[in-house]
Enzyme design. Sequence first.
Site, PDB file in Angstrom:
ATOM      1  N   GLY A   1      -5.775 -10.073   8.933  1.00 28.23           N
ATOM      2  CA  GLY A   1      -5.493  -9.480  10.240  1.00 28.23           C
ATOM      3  C   GLY A   1      -4.075  -8.936  10.296  1.00 28.23           C
ATOM      4  O   GLY A   1      -3.848  -7.808  10.725  1.00 28.23           O
ATOM      5  N   ASP A   2      -3.118  -9.747   9.832  1.00 27.95           N
ATOM      6  CA  ASP A   2      -1.717  -9.314   9.850  1.00 27.95           C
ATOM      7  C   ASP A   2      -1.537  -8.053   9.014  1.00 27.95           C
ATOM      8  O   ASP A   2      -0.853  -7.120   9.399  1.00 27.95           O
ATOM      9  CB  ASP A   2      -0.807 -10.422   9.281  1.00 27.95           C
ATOM     10  CG  ASP A   2      -0.781 -11.643  10.193  1.00 27.95           C
ATOM     11  OD1 ASP A   2      -1.179 -11.500  11.368  1.00 27.95           O
ATOM     12  OD2 ASP A   2      -0.390 -12.724   9.724  1.00 27.95           O
TER      13      ASP A   2
ATOM     14  N   SER B   1      -9.232 -14.021   6.793  1.00 28.26           N
ATOM     15  CA  SER B   1      -8.122 -14.926   7.079  1.00 28.26           C
ATOM     16  C   SER B   1      -7.152 -14.273   8.045  1.00 28.26           C
ATOM     17  O   SER B   1      -7.223 -13.081   8.319  1.00 28.26           O
ATOM     18  CB  SER B   1      -7.383 -15.255   5.787  1.00 28.26           C
ATOM     19  OG  SER B   1      -6.708 -14.097   5.333  1.00 28.26           O
ATOM     20  N   LYS B   2      -6.249 -15.100   8.541  1.00 29.00           N
ATOM     21  CA  LYS B   2      -5.217 -14.589   9.426  1.00 29.00           C
ATOM     22  C   LYS B   2      -4.403 -13.518   8.714  1.00 29.00           C
ATOM     23  O   LYS B   2      -4.004 -12.527   9.312  1.00 29.00           O
ATOM     24  CB  LYS B   2      -4.312 -15.744   9.872  1.00 29.00           C
ATOM     25  CG  LYS B   2      -3.012 -15.283  10.497  1.00 29.00           C
ATOM     26  CD  LYS B   2      -2.343 -16.364  11.299  1.00 29.00           C
ATOM     27  CE  LYS B   2      -0.870 -16.068  11.529  1.00 29.00           C
ATOM     28  NZ  LYS B   2      -0.550 -14.711  11.951  1.00 29.00           N
ATOM     29  N   ARG B   3      -4.188 -13.731   7.416  1.00 25.84           N
ATOM     30  CA  ARG B   3      -3.391 -12.769   6.656  1.00 25.84           C
ATOM     31  C   ARG B   3      -4.030 -11.381   6.621  1.00 25.84           C
ATOM     32  O   ARG B   3      -3.347 -10.371   6.686  1.00 25.84           O
ATOM     33  CB  ARG B   3      -3.112 -13.287   5.241  1.00 25.84           C
ATOM     34  CG  ARG B   3      -1.731 -12.929   4.797  1.00 25.84           C
ATOM     35  CD  ARG B   3      -1.242 -13.677   3.552  1.00 25.84           C
ATOM     36  NE  ARG B   3      -1.731 -15.030   3.425  1.00 25.84           N
ATOM     37  CZ  ARG B   3      -2.352 -15.492   2.335  1.00 25.84           C
ATOM     38  NH1 ARG B   3      -2.555 -14.705   1.300  1.00 25.84           N
ATOM     39  NH2 ARG B   3      -2.748 -16.748   2.266  1.00 25.84           N
TER      40      ARG B   3
END
Length: 504
Positions: free
Chosen positions: A264-265, A260-262
């Site tokens: 990556g963050d 998920s994008k999370r």
Amino acid sequence: MTKVRVRFAPSPTGALHIGGVRTALYNYLFAKKCGGDMLLRIEDTDSARFVPGAEAYIIESLNWLGIKIDEGVGVGGSHAPYRQSERKEIYLQYVNQLLDGGLAYKAFDTPEQLEVKRTEIKNFQYDASTRGQMINSLTLPKKELEKRIADGEPFVVRIKIEPDEDITVHDLIRGDVTINSSIVDDKVLYKSSDGLPTYHMANIVDDHLMEISHVIRGEEWLPSAPLHVLLYKYLGWENSMPQFAHLPLLLKPEGNGKLSKRDGDKLGFPVFPLDWNDPKSGEKSSGYREAGYFPEAVVNFLALLGWHPGGEQELFSLQELIDSFSLDRVSKSGAKFDYEKAKWFNHKYLQAKTNEEVAALFLNEHPFTDNSQAFIAKVVTVVGMVKERVNFVSELWEQTSFFFEAPTTYDEKTVKKRWKEDSPALMQELITVLEGIEDFSVSNSEEVVMNWITQKEYNTGAVMNAFRLAVVGEGKGPHMFDITSLIGKEETITRLKRAIETIK
Ligand code: GLU
């Protein structure tokens, strides 16, 4: 054999996730391998989720990666338009065909009424077992039905699924997947409120009309596939149904769950091809392009996340990927995302470039006032010396700044370790030695300095470490005499003098 035609059919709901990019890539590789066409269709029938700029973002991402579209949005073609919101009338015709054939029906249940049913009936699903208790064209008396329609009351069209039939999806990666129709609900195909079909209806109609031969898409669409198979049947298109291939998920680096994008963050890597500022949420996402990746490296990295042709080779040009691609070597299980590997690929692609190419990229990111040929030649030599130490062009300045600028500070730790009491005297003597060298080439200056060290029975390490600290400002860098011969005798001596004065 019919011509291979595949489509990438994203919904413009935000930035294109890297998993979506991989889907586009596999479609492209498969099409090109088969001498077929790659279409880009924009599935924008869900107006509530539409995000301005997302379509342009998708097109720019594909362009950047070299995934060429043969037909579709931005390119045109004989099946235009390719934006679903521009194809309303086309879908309506087929919705009516299903209604006329008794394969679909109109339903008037309001969201509130559906909610009531959900609380009344455990695991409620709108299907053969419940549709008789709902408000639809199958249950309403003819008069009332006609009145509701004449009054313009909003309705949806639902597919009428017969219970207890086996539906088999032939999947090129997973083999046959069979499910019972009783677990499929009477999905909404069309909404009168906006005159638009839902994803399922538009997707099937377009795949058929656009003569798609293979539907290659993410695993998350596998649960929809039985419904799609039924729709082909209901519409009388069974014999021209495309072949399906559902790609494995991209998993989190630890392997548990979808990337998920999370993730990556949290872990500090991009999960999108390009930077993106979401106009709706205001959220910012970082992209591979802006992080300094070469598109070839991203393509290579993504291609191997879920597919490998066998053998040991890891570096593939786009053409090599096309030549060796096949769906039967796509894995069934999810592919773990390995960010270190992404960096490794970029490193390899950086090494494969000539020093001239790397220098040009470096100068582009880090312009100097000196544009002379001699200076550019120096930059070429310098990047050639250090490129093996970096993964990205953006890391080159850190590795090379001392070639262009004298150090203004000296790394404290290195000073403690390398600058001894006798260092100033040693460096003073070294200055005299260097002053006496006429030919300041790498080999000659090295020979002279080494002879001096041997004759005086000095410790080579003690001299060279202090020398490096004085010239570079810390303990890193390529071969000392490569550095000094490049910056020149005068500059080397100036730096030694400054170090003697400054380092305490
Ligand atoms: N519009 C769908 C998506 O956003 C397409 C799924 C499919 O390829 O059928 O991924």
